[in-house]
Enzyme design. Sequence first.
Site, PDB file in Angstrom:
ATOM      1  N   HIS A 145     -14.339  37.784  -1.000  1.00 63.99           N
ATOM      2  CA  HIS A 145     -14.113  38.566  -1.552  1.00 63.99           C
ATOM      3  C   HIS A 145     -12.643  38.778  -1.444  1.00 63.99           C
ATOM      4  O   HIS A 145     -12.437  38.661  -3.491  1.00 63.99           O
ATOM      5  CB  HIS A 145     -14.784  39.434  -1.671  1.00 63.99           C
ATOM      6  CG  HIS A 145     -15.024  41.132  -2.596  1.00 63.99           C
ATOM      7  ND1 HIS A 145     -15.679  40.813  -3.178  1.00 63.99           N
ATOM      8  CD2 HIS A 145     -14.263  42.639  -1.930  1.00 63.99           C
ATOM      9  CE1 HIS A 145     -15.814  41.673  -3.688  1.00 63.99           C
ATOM     10  NE2 HIS A 145     -15.075  42.844  -3.866  1.00 63.99           N
ATOM     11  N   HIS A 149     -11.100  37.923  -6.074  1.00 64.49           N
ATOM     12  CA  HIS A 149      -9.619  39.459  -6.499  1.00 64.49           C
ATOM     13  C   HIS A 149      -8.467  37.776  -6.615  1.00 64.49           C
ATOM     14  O   HIS A 149      -7.953  39.235  -7.949  1.00 64.49           O
ATOM     15  CB  HIS A 149      -9.579  40.639  -5.362  1.00 64.49           C
ATOM     16  CG  HIS A 149     -10.807  41.544  -5.583  1.00 64.49           C
ATOM     17  ND1 HIS A 149     -10.946  42.490  -6.566  1.00 64.49           N
ATOM     18  CD2 HIS A 149     -12.080  42.292  -5.133  1.00 64.49           C
ATOM     19  CE1 HIS A 149     -11.412  43.400  -6.368  1.00 64.49           C
ATOM     20  NE2 HIS A 149     -12.602  42.830  -5.479  1.00 64.49           N
ATOM     21  N   GLN A 155      -9.408  36.624  -1.977  1.00 58.52           N
ATOM     22  CA  GLN A 155      -9.875  35.917  -2.597  1.00 58.52           C
ATOM     23  C   GLN A 155      -9.948  35.406  -4.157  1.00 58.52           C
ATOM     24  O   GLN A 155      -9.399  35.401  -5.220  1.00 58.52           O
ATOM     25  CB  GLN A 155      -9.989  34.115  -2.159  1.00 58.52           C
ATOM     26  CG  GLN A 155      -9.325  33.912  -0.693  1.00 58.52           C
ATOM     27  CD  GLN A 155      -8.270  33.730  -0.420  1.00 58.52           C
ATOM     28  OE1 GLN A 155      -7.075  32.820  -1.805  1.00 58.52           O
ATOM     29  NE2 GLN A 155      -7.519  34.669  -0.148  1.00 58.52           N
TER      30      GLN A 155
END
Length: 106
Positions: free
Chosen positions: A78, A82, A80
């Site tokens: 998650h 973002h 990464q």
Amino acid sequence: MEDEKNLEAIMGLIMNAGNAKSDAMEAIHAAKAGDFTLADQKVADAEQALVLAHHSQTGMLTQEAQGNHVPVTLLTVHSQDHLMTAIAFCDLAKEIIDLYRRLDEK
């Protein structure tokens, strides 16, 4: 202790990537309103937030390269996601701001 350090890096990625995306959106809104000074400042803020996010990522990559396995959790993925989304968004924001700048010059 290592898990806590990893969580701190992951949360740093999420927080700073989110800040970068928010700053980039504010930059677009400023350019749309014709405030290119603010738009440029917000782009600079977004880029600084991305640098901070990269520092968090680099810490995790360094740890992995040194042989200390970093567990890949859903939260890691998650974070990464973002970061990559924020990078793409910042790149597109610069292009949109450039378009508003060109329209303003006409």
